[in-house]
Design a protein around this motif. Structure first.
Motif, PDB file in Angstrom:
ATOM      1  N   LEU A 100       7.869   3.491  10.059  1.00 19.43           N
ATOM      2  CA  LEU A 100       8.979   4.239   9.477  1.00 19.43           C
ATOM      3  C   LEU A 100      10.329   3.671   9.922  1.00 19.43           C
ATOM      4  CD1 LEU A 100       7.406   7.749   9.897  1.00 19.43           C
ATOM      5  CD2 LEU A 100       8.095   6.764   7.718  1.00 19.43           C
ATOM      6  N   PHE A 101      10.432   3.332  11.200  1.00 15.88           N
ATOM      7  CA  PHE A 101      11.706   2.812  11.713  1.00 15.88           C
ATOM      8  C   PHE A 101      12.051   1.468  11.071  1.00 15.88           C
ATOM      9  CE2 PHE A 101      14.533   0.698  14.693  1.00 15.88           C
ATOM     10  CZ  PHE A 101      15.357   1.728  15.128  1.00 15.88           C
ATOM     11  N   TYR A 102      11.065   0.587  10.964  1.00 15.86           N
ATOM     12  CA  TYR A 102      11.312  -0.772  10.470  1.00 15.86           C
ATOM     13  C   TYR A 102      10.942  -0.968   8.995  1.00 15.86           C
ATOM     14  CZ  TYR A 102      12.088  -2.369  15.289  1.00 15.86           C
ATOM     15  OH  TYR A 102      12.585  -2.551  16.555  1.00 15.86           O
ATOM     16  N   GLY A 103      10.401   0.071   8.345  1.00 12.63           N
ATOM     17  CA  GLY A 103       9.892  -0.087   6.977  1.00 12.63           C
ATOM     18  C   GLY A 103      10.893  -0.686   6.010  1.00 12.63           C
ATOM     19  N   VAL A 104      12.117  -0.182   6.042  1.00 15.50           N
ATOM     20  CA  VAL A 104      13.205  -0.729   5.222  1.00 15.50           C
ATOM     21  C   VAL A 104      14.010  -1.747   6.013  1.00 15.50           C
ATOM     22  CG1 VAL A 104      15.420  -0.181   4.132  1.00 15.50           C
ATOM     23  CG2 VAL A 104      13.423   1.251   3.677  1.00 15.50           C
ATOM     24  N   SER A 105      14.328  -1.400   7.253  1.00 16.08           N
ATOM     25  CA  SER A 105      15.329  -2.162   8.000  1.00 16.08           C
ATOM     26  C   SER A 105      14.895  -3.581   8.364  1.00 16.08           C
ATOM     27  CB  SER A 105      15.719  -1.404   9.272  1.00 16.08           C
ATOM     28  OG  SER A 105      14.599  -1.184  10.102  1.00 16.08           O
ATOM     29  N   TYR A 133       5.568  -9.301   7.381  1.00 15.37           N
ATOM     30  CA  TYR A 133       4.104  -9.242   7.352  1.00 15.37           C
ATOM     31  C   TYR A 133       3.514  -9.937   8.577  1.00 15.37           C
ATOM     32  CZ  TYR A 133       4.756  -8.321   2.295  1.00 15.37           C
ATOM     33  OH  TYR A 133       5.131  -7.810   1.083  1.00 15.37           O
ATOM     34  N   LEU A 134       4.122 -11.065   8.952  1.00 12.39           N
ATOM     35  CA  LEU A 134       3.645 -11.789  10.136  1.00 12.39           C
ATOM     36  C   LEU A 134       3.688 -10.888  11.361  1.00 12.39           C
ATOM     37  CD1 LEU A 134       2.929 -14.511  11.641  1.00 12.39           C
ATOM     38  CD2 LEU A 134       5.400 -14.754  11.987  1.00 12.39           C
ATOM     39  N   HIS A 135       4.790 -10.206  11.529  1.00 10.21           N
ATOM     40  CA  HIS A 135       4.985  -9.397  12.739  1.00 10.21           C
ATOM     41  C   HIS A 135       4.077  -8.180  12.793  1.00 10.21           C
ATOM     42  CE1 HIS A 135       9.325 -11.164  12.724  1.00 10.21           C
ATOM     43  NE2 HIS A 135       8.463 -11.992  13.272  1.00 10.21           N
ATOM     44  N   TRP A 136       3.670  -7.643  11.638  1.00  9.01           N
ATOM     45  CA  TRP A 136       2.891  -6.406  11.603  1.00  9.01           C
ATOM     46  C   TRP A 136       1.477  -6.610  11.058  1.00  9.01           C
ATOM     47  CZ3 TRP A 136       4.946  -1.661  13.226  1.00  9.01           C
ATOM     48  CH2 TRP A 136       6.307  -1.701  13.557  1.00  9.01           C
ATOM     49  N   GLY A 137       1.085  -7.869  10.862  1.00  7.23           N
ATOM     50  CA  GLY A 137      -0.167  -8.131  10.174  1.00  7.23           C
ATOM     51  C   GLY A 137      -1.320  -8.555  11.059  1.00  7.23           C
ATOM     52  N   PHE A 138      -1.979  -9.654  10.659  1.00  7.20           N
ATOM     53  CA  PHE A 138      -3.237 -10.057  11.283  1.00  7.20           C
ATOM     54  C   PHE A 138      -3.122 -10.307  12.786  1.00  7.20           C
ATOM     55  CE2 PHE A 138      -4.133 -11.582   6.837  1.00  7.20           C
ATOM     56  CZ  PHE A 138      -5.163 -10.686   6.598  1.00  7.20           C
ATOM     57  N   HIS A 139      -2.037 -10.923  13.243  1.00 12.23           N
ATOM     58  CA  HIS A 139      -1.905 -11.213  14.674  1.00 12.23           C
ATOM     59  C   HIS A 139      -1.920  -9.923  15.499  1.00 12.23           C
ATOM     60  CE1 HIS A 139      -0.485 -15.108  13.138  1.00 12.23           C
ATOM     61  NE2 HIS A 139      -0.690 -15.599  14.346  1.00 12.23           N
ATOM     62  N   ALA A 140      -1.138  -8.946  15.066  1.00  7.71           N
ATOM     63  CA  ALA A 140      -1.035  -7.690  15.813  1.00  7.71           C
ATOM     64  C   ALA A 140      -2.380  -6.988  15.903  1.00  7.71           C
ATOM     65  CB  ALA A 140      -0.007  -6.777  15.148  1.00  7.71           C
ATOM     66  N   TRP A 141      -3.038  -6.857  14.753  1.00  6.74           N
ATOM     67  CA  TRP A 141      -4.299  -6.125  14.738  1.00  6.74           C
ATOM     68  C   TRP A 141      -5.434  -6.919  15.365  1.00  6.74           C
ATOM     69  CZ3 TRP A 141      -4.520  -1.090  14.108  1.00  6.74           C
ATOM     70  CH2 TRP A 141      -3.422  -0.457  13.519  1.00  6.74           C
ATOM     71  N   LEU A 261       4.513  10.081   1.107  1.00 10.61           N
ATOM     72  CA  LEU A 261       5.773   9.336   1.151  1.00 10.61           C
ATOM     73  C   LEU A 261       5.639   7.981   0.472  1.00 10.61           C
ATOM     74  CD1 LEU A 261       8.673   9.527   2.244  1.00 10.61           C
ATOM     75  CD2 LEU A 261       7.864   8.435   4.345  1.00 10.61           C
ATOM     76  N   LEU A 262       4.534   7.295   0.719  1.00 12.67           N
ATOM     77  CA  LEU A 262       4.314   5.980   0.118  1.00 12.67           C
ATOM     78  C   LEU A 262       4.212   6.073  -1.404  1.00 12.67           C
ATOM     79  CD1 LEU A 262       3.728   2.945   0.559  1.00 12.67           C
ATOM     80  CD2 LEU A 262       1.297   3.536   0.780  1.00 12.67           C
ATOM     81  N   ILE A 263       3.441   7.040  -1.895  1.00 14.27           N
ATOM     82  CA  ILE A 263       3.286   7.220  -3.345  1.00 14.27           C
ATOM     83  C   ILE A 263       4.633   7.573  -3.977  1.00 14.27           C
ATOM     84  CG2 ILE A 263       2.240   8.673  -5.130  1.00 14.27           C
ATOM     85  CD1 ILE A 263      -0.239   8.883  -3.318  1.00 14.27           C
ATOM     86  N   ALA A 264       5.386   8.430  -3.289  1.00 12.03           N
ATOM     87  CA  ALA A 264       6.706   8.819  -3.812  1.00 12.03           C
ATOM     88  C   ALA A 264       7.625   7.613  -3.930  1.00 12.03           C
ATOM     89  CB  ALA A 264       7.328   9.879  -2.907  1.00 12.03           C
ATOM     90  N   MET A 265       7.590   6.736  -2.942  1.00 10.71           N
ATOM     91  CA  MET A 265       8.442   5.539  -2.990  1.00 10.71           C
ATOM     92  C   MET A 265       8.036   4.613  -4.131  1.00 10.71           C
ATOM     93  SD  MET A 265      10.879   5.441  -0.699  1.00 10.71           S
ATOM     94  CE  MET A 265      11.223   3.711  -0.346  1.00 10.71           C
ATOM     95  N   ILE A 266       6.725   4.496  -4.366  1.00 11.65           N
ATOM     96  CA  ILE A 266       6.257   3.637  -5.467  1.00 11.65           C
ATOM     97  C   ILE A 266       6.704   4.198  -6.813  1.00 11.65           C
ATOM     98  CG2 ILE A 266       4.215   2.729  -6.650  1.00 11.65           C
ATOM     99  CD1 ILE A 266       2.776   2.846  -3.921  1.00 11.65           C
ATOM    100  N   VAL A 267       6.554   5.507  -6.975  1.00  8.90           N
ATOM    101  CA  VAL A 267       6.858   6.151  -8.257  1.00  8.90           C
ATOM    102  C   VAL A 267       8.372   6.205  -8.496  1.00  8.90           C
ATOM    103  CG1 VAL A 267       6.737   8.321  -9.547  1.00  8.90           C
ATOM    104  CG2 VAL A 267       4.739   7.512  -8.264  1.00  8.90           C
ATOM    105  N   LEU A 268       9.133   6.562  -7.476  1.00 10.61           N
ATOM    106  CA  LEU A 268      10.582   6.748  -7.634  1.00 10.61           C
ATOM    107  C   LEU A 268      11.351   5.434  -7.567  1.00 10.61           C
ATOM    108  CD1 LEU A 268      11.045   9.919  -5.386  1.00 10.61           C
ATOM    109  CD2 LEU A 268      10.857   9.833  -7.881  1.00 10.61           C
ATOM    110  N   VAL A 354       1.087  -4.347   5.170  1.00 11.49           N
ATOM    111  CA  VAL A 354       1.744  -5.263   4.246  1.00 11.49           C
ATOM    112  C   VAL A 354       2.223  -4.521   3.000  1.00 11.49           C
ATOM    113  CG1 VAL A 354       1.317  -7.202   2.667  1.00 11.49           C
ATOM    114  CG2 VAL A 354       0.605  -7.366   5.062  1.00 11.49           C
ATOM    115  N   PHE A 355       1.367  -3.667   2.464  1.00 15.27           N
ATOM    116  CA  PHE A 355       1.747  -2.913   1.268  1.00 15.27           C
ATOM    117  C   PHE A 355       2.904  -1.962   1.582  1.00 15.27           C
ATOM    118  CE2 PHE A 355       0.976   0.528  -1.931  1.00 15.27           C
ATOM    119  CZ  PHE A 355       1.257  -0.238  -3.056  1.00 15.27           C
ATOM    120  N   TRP A 356       2.848  -1.337   2.745  1.00 15.46           N
ATOM    121  CA  TRP A 356       3.924  -0.421   3.159  1.00 15.46           C
ATOM    122  C   TRP A 356       5.274  -1.143   3.179  1.00 15.46           C
ATOM    123  CZ3 TRP A 356       3.777   4.808   4.749  1.00 15.46           C
ATOM    124  CH2 TRP A 356       4.945   5.272   5.342  1.00 15.46           C
ATOM    125  N   PHE A 357       5.318  -2.307   3.812  1.00 17.03           N
ATOM    126  CA  PHE A 357       6.583  -3.041   3.917  1.00 17.03           C
ATOM    127  C   PHE A 357       7.029  -3.586   2.559  1.00 17.03           C
ATOM    128  CE2 PHE A 357       5.602  -3.176   8.492  1.00 17.03           C
ATOM    129  CZ  PHE A 357       6.841  -2.807   8.993  1.00 17.03           C
TER     130      PHE A 357
END
Length: 499
Positions: A100-105, A133-141, A261-268, A354-357
């Motif tokens: 949430l903090f970094y999703g947009v920023s 995606y690099l920062h929040w993706g495969f390496h992290a998990w 919240l995610l669905i709302a962002m996609i639709v709106l 990835v989809f979230w970002f």
């Protein structure tokens, strides 16, 4: 007050000294933090890059190896939680507030100030998402997956205590029960403490920003201190109810709110643009993964500084979080096979992140680049709410977001008190309320003194410093797990020959 171990007593003592230091000498603590941050980023960026890449390679190896059929538990054990609930727990404990903090920023920040090239262009927009995606993706998990796998294997299959030190037995033998083992566990405790402190600090800042947009409440340290105090009461109450009640129900609530919240962002938002952007940047991310994951820019100081401030910081953050997230994921993953576990923890959360970002960051970039709205000019904590102002039902989205940040805040802190309690009570899966509450208070106090002594910089420094010794422990854990797997396969083959 059962199970007050040496690890608990020493950890609490050191933590109290740290809190008092920050309370009485915040400026001195802040200065030392800045010096430490510069030293570790400049001197050991290469090491963090190589370590994060190793964990990803090791996780992929485990998926396709002959060890994939080994069960994290006895052969007759069944999973304790359904897959939907399991996934909900992974996300809530793993990266909730950060998303949430970094999703947009973060994507917008990289679009405006990219790792290389000119900012505020179509090229930098794609580049910004790729690096997010690099920062929040495969390496992290992968870091989480490898550590959680080791903890779950030794706990549920070998009946070892649920401690970081216990996973090193194939390498160190009975020495893990002495000073070496205590040292390992204490390092894990402080990495957990500082890693979670960063999330609590981010959460308090963003709740404050949301309340500013909704009610005009000023953004300052006093308000954030009040927010942390209120949340502390709530998460300690939740922690006292146990993992099957408090954390489980809050995790499912988080998933429902996050999905809404995610669905709302996609639709709106610009729906077709976001779906095309997700597909395109996902392909670019996978294609460029090795190069991005090892990038340091040794001939360009400006680009090197960007990598240190973002990529290296993230590798340290995920390493520092790994005992916390790893122990929690291990706790809820009994009965899974190695292959099922690693695939689930590595692939599914990465795709969702990835989809979230792509949705949140893509919306911010679309408003800035296509519609001329100055999203890039906003601060990290206000970027999301600024985007909401330019969407239908922005006020309602802000309310949902503040609620979601609060529940993620409670869940992360709740889970952390459980894990800290487990780490300091010889792996007790049900640490006493006294232990959990004491760690809850220490966790909150540490977050407050770090925010007072240097804000986000102090939080980042605590992560980077605590992650350094822990990274060596994680590497030895990987070798230890592989050694144990080899012995198990060898023993299994011998048994079949005898039969």
């Amino acid at each position: 007050m059962r199970n007050l171990t040496i690890t608990y007593k020493v950890s609490i003592l050191i933590a109290l000294i740290f809190v008092l230091w920050g309370a009485f000498f915040p400026n001195q603590l802040g200065e030392i933090m800045l010096l430490a941050q510069a030293f570790f980023l400049n001197s050991f960026g290469w090491f963090y890059n190589l370590a994060a890449t190793f964990f990803l390679i090791f996780a992929l190896f485990l998926i396709f190896s002959k060890y994939g059929k080994i069960k994290l538990g006895k052969d007759s054990d069944k999973p304790e939680f359904s897959r939907p609930t399991w996934f909900a727990m992974l996300f809530s404990a793993g990266m909730g507030i950060g998303l949430l903090f970094y999703g947009v920023s973060e994507p917008v920040s990289h679009y405006s100030v990219p790792p290389y090239g000119e900012g505020n262009t179509r090229e930098s927009a794609l580049l910004g998402l790729r690096y997010t995606y690099l920062h929040w993706g495969f390496h992290a998990w992968a870091i989480y997956a490898v550590i959680a796998l080791s903890l779950a294997y030794f706990k549920f299959r070998k009946d070892a205590p649920g401690l970081m030190s216990a996973t090193l037995h194939p390498v160190l033998g009975d020495r893990v029960k002495g000073p070496i083992g205590h040292t390992v566990d204490i390092i894990a405790v402080f990495a957990t403490l500082f890693g979670v402190c960063a999330s609590l600090g981010l959460g308090a800042q963003q709740i404050n920003a949301g309340l500013n947009y909704l009610l005009g409440i000023p953004i300052n340290f006093t308000v954030q201190l009040l927010i942390i105090s209120i949340i502390t009461v709530l998460f300690i109450t939740s922690a006292s109810t146990g993992i099957k009640k408090g954390i489980k129900y809050l995790s499912n609530t988080n998933m429902i709110l996050a999905t809404i919240l995610l669905i709302a962002m996609i639709v709106l938002g610009p729906t077709l643009f976001l779906l095309n952007l997700f597909t395109h940047t996902l392909g670019e991310y996978i294609q460029n993964l090795p190069q991005m994951g090892l990038r340091l820019s040794p001939f360009n100081e400006e680009r090197a500084a960007w990598t240190q401030g973002w990529t290296i910081f993230y590798w340290a953050w995920w390493i520092s979080w790994s005992p916390f997230v790893g122990m929690f994921i291990a706790r809820v993953s009994k009965g899974r096979t190695v292959r099922e576990f690693v695939i689930a923890v590595l692939v599914v959360p990465t795709l969702v992140c990835v989809f979230w970002f792509a949705v949140f960051g893509g919306t911010g970039i679309y408003l800035d680049l296509i519609q001329g709205v100055d999203v890039a000019g906003q601060s990290l904590e206000t970027g999301l709410f600024f985007v909401f102002e330019h969407l239908p039902f922005g006020g309602l989205l802000t309310v949902v977001t503040v609620l979601l940040i609060s529940t993620f805040f409670i869940t992360s802190a709740d889970s952390a008190t459980f894990v800290l309690g487990m780490q300091t009570t010889n792996g007790d899966l049900n640490p006493s309320n006294f232990v959990k509450i004491s760690w809850g208070l220490i966790l909150t106090s540490s977050a407050i003194v770090l925010m007072a002594s240097g804000g986000l910089n102090a939080l980042q420094t605590a992560i980077i410093v605590s992650a350094f010794p822990l990274s060596f422990i994680l590497l030895v854990m990987s070798y230890s797990t592989l050694k144990a797997f080899k012995e198990e396969i060898k023993s299994s083959q011998k048994s079949k020959k005898i039969l």
